[in-house]
Design a protein around this motif. Structure first.
Motif, short mmCIF file in Angstrom:
data_model
loop_
_atom_site.label_atom_id
_atom_site.label_comp_id
_atom_site.label_asym_id
_atom_site.label_seq_id
_atom_site.Cartn_x
_atom_site.Cartn_y
_atom_site.Cartn_z
N ILE A 184 0.85 -1.32 -0.02
CA ILE A 184 0.26 0.13 -0.07
C ILE A 184 0.76 1.23 0.06
O ILE A 184 0.68 2.34 -0.72
N GLU A 185 2.07 1.26 0.83
CA GLU A 185 2.59 2.26 0.81
C GLU A 185 3.52 2.51 -0.58
O GLU A 185 3.49 3.88 -0.93
N HIS A 186 3.61 1.61 -1.41
CA HIS A 186 4.50 1.75 -2.57
C HIS A 186 3.43 2.55 -3.57
O HIS A 186 3.80 3.13 -4.44
N GLU A 187 2.09 1.99 -3.39
CA GLU A 187 0.96 2.64 -4.26
C GLU A 187 0.74 4.09 -3.84
O GLU A 187 0.61 4.92 -4.72
N ILE A 188 0.84 4.41 -2.77
CA ILE A 188 0.90 5.76 -2.13
C ILE A 188 1.89 6.68 -2.85
O ILE A 188 1.70 7.71 -3.32
N ASN A 189 3.13 6.04 -2.68
CA ASN A 189 4.29 6.99 -3.14
C ASN A 189 4.24 7.10 -4.71
O ASN A 189 4.46 8.23 -5.32
N ASN A 190 3.89 6.18 -5.40
CA ASN A 190 3.77 6.21 -6.83
C ASN A 190 2.49 7.25 -7.29
O ASN A 190 2.85 7.81 -8.33
#
Length: 564
Positions: free
Chosen positions: A505-511
């Protein structure tokens, strides 16, 4: 003849007994504290398994109060119902009778040779650091038995049965029939409240009976008073604690009060029956006084077992009674500003207190997610009055998160001053990091609220429909991250949780943040919206991304705490 040395020896032996039990209890909890908590959380599916669980844990850690603290923690966290907790407390009453039998064994002969050998072995284990927790357990057991032996020898040297003043006092106060039973019952309760240890008063009672100073019927009345006294102590401690904590403590008091009432109705018959069971004639002049300690231990066990056999079928009515006596608190947001699990000072032993702090951290995470929900609601609140009211709530919650961080951190620092295993010390450090990151989540939510407030006061224009869609998508991702974070921190050590979900989820937020930033520059250059709206827009997106970082930090701290 009684002199100052005998009096000091009496006080010192009682103190040694109490300290030995404390060290022994803490040693056991440090060896198997987490396992005992897991047993309590999983083996209470019905009233009978709860009863057995409470008996086993209390017999193992030699502390019914510690078992009660664990039980209250699980009730407050919703892992146990109040009915299940009552069955565990009933079991704790049976388990605590094991202590009296240890005293019978320890006081039946001079154990000083065994005790000194055990102390030497404990010192070797502690200072060699091969098994510190086992060494502490052996040391505590040795000190407890040494205190019992010293108490018995000192009482024999004092020859209390030949001191006229002592003999006359006990003789005169034993001639009032049921009035005498009530008097000694009251004295036993008051002494237990003052000393804060029913085991110490039990040891003194056994000593008085075995030296012939105290009649067995009066000694048993003292034991009954001790049972009530130990519940009064827990009720006083729980007065400022959560509603469920006070209900559990009240159930303990009702349980023991009921037992005392029905025993008093058949007191002579019940005591004579126990004496017959032990092969003792309490009215015989050739009575072996040392056998009276066996009678006391047998009464303590039979009394609690009989009481459980009667009340185990009436747990639901007991639950309704304590719920009526102690109603739910009504405080709205005022209640939200309080710590729920550790505000009552239920600090008992350091190992168990970590559980109290963990439940408070779970609540902290839930309040952070609730605060973020207010921010999402604020984004679409149109009426000025409603907007002002909701923004004030967010501001208040920010203050609540600040206070929670300080209070939980202070509590953990207090716990760390106690006797802790290396694993628990590491866990406290991780928990302090969790608390710090959760407070940062609260700050981030407040910053989001302030940005929305500034955009509202910017009268030129509003966000475009695409901007709102992007903000919604970002907030949905953050809410998912918060939800997964709360699953992680609320799961027990024995439960599986996939930490990778939070990282994904954190990767999705960053992207998504990077994508929106690039698109924002193009939209400003193409005059889709003015520059200031673009600033508000990116501030919200960036703050959401920052909040996601704090969430991952909490997850990482929790993961480290569980795997170290």
């Amino acid at each position: 003849m009684i002199d100052a040395l005998h009096i000091l020896t009496l006080i010192g032996s009682v103190a040694m007994l109490m300290y030995g039990m404390k060290v022994m209890s803490e040693g056991v909890q440090k060896m198997a504290g987490a396992k005992l908590r897991n047993v309590l959380g999983t083996m209470t599916t019905n009233r009978f398994t709860g009863l057995l669980t409470g008996s086993f844990i209390t017999a193992a850690i030699q502390s019914s109060t510690a078992t009660t603290v664990m039980t209250v923690s699980f009730v407050s966290a919703g892992l146990l119902s109040l009915a299940q907790a009552i069955s565990v407390i009933m079991g704790a009453n049976i388990g605590t009778t094991f202590t009296a039998w240890i005293m019978v064994l320890g006081g039946s002969f001079d154990m000083r040779l065994v005790v000194y050998t055990a102390i030497f072995l404990a010192i070797v284990l502690i200072y060699s650091k091969k098994n510190i927790n086992l060494g502490e357990f052996i040391m505590g057991l040795a000190l407890m038995l040494l205190g019992l032996t010293t108490l018995k020898i000192n009482a024999a040297e004092m020859q209390l049965d030949s001191v006229p003043a002592v003999k006359d006092f006990f003789s005169s106060t034993s001639q009032w029939g049921y009035g005498s039973y009530l008097l000694y019952l009251l004295v036993g309760g008051l002494l237990t409240c003052c000393v804060q240890s029913s085991a110490a008063i039990m040891a003194i009672t056994m000593t008085l009976c075995s030296t012939g100073v105290l009649d067995i019927h009066m000694g048993i009345a003292l034991v009954m008073g001790e049972n009530i006294g130990t519940t009064i102590t827990s009720n006083v401690v729980a007065m400022s604690a959560s509603t469920q904590a006070r209900r559990a403590a009240m159930a303990h008091l009702i349980f023991n009060l009921f037992g005392v009432v029905w025993i008093l109705c058949i007191f002579r018959y019940f005591v004579d029956g126990i004496c017959g069971l032990c092969g003792v004639d309490p009215y015989s002049e050739s009575l072996d006084k040392n056998m009276l300690t066996v009678v006391l231990a047998a009464f303590h066990t039979c009394f609690n077992v009989a009481n459980v056999l009667i009340l185990i079928w009436f747990i639901k009515p007991m639950e309704r009674i304590v719920t009526l006596i102690i109603a739910d608190k009504k405080g709205g947001e005022e209640e939200e500003s309080r710590l729920r699990y550790i505000s009552g000072g239920l600090l008992n032993t350091s190992e168990l207190s970590i559980l109290e702090a963990q439940k408070e951290i779970n609540l902290f995470g839930q309040r952070c997610q609730r605060m973020f929900g207010m921010v999402r609601e604020l984004l679409h609140t149109e009426k000025d009055e409603d907007f002002t009211k909701l923004f004030s709530r967010i501001e208040k919650y920010e203050s609540i998160t600040d206070n929670m961080e300080i209070e939980i951190a202070n509590y953990l620092n207090k716990v760390s001053e106690g006797r802790l295993s290396a694993e628990s010390k590491g866990a406290i450090q991780r928990m302090l990091r969790e608390v710090d990151e959760l407070e940062s989540i609260g700050d981030s939510c407040f910053h989001l609220g302030r940005t929305i407030n500034r955009r509202r006061n910017y009268a030129n224009e509003d966000f475009t429909e695409d901007q709102y869609n992007h903000i919604h998508n970002m907030m949905n991702l953050v809410d998912s991250a918060l939800e997964q974070m709360n699953k992680v921190i609320s799961r027990g050590e024995h439960q599986y949780v996939d930490f990778n979900i939070s990282y994904n989820i954190e990767h999705e937020i960053n992207n998504y943040r990077t994508q929106i930033k690039n698109q924002n520059l193009n939209d400003i250059n193409n005059k889709v919206y003015d520059y200031q709206i673009g600033v508000f827009y990116i501030d919200l997106i960036s703050e959401c991304e920052k909040l996601g970082d704090y969430v991952v930090n909490v997850v990482q701290a929790t993961k480290a705490r569980r795997t170290e």
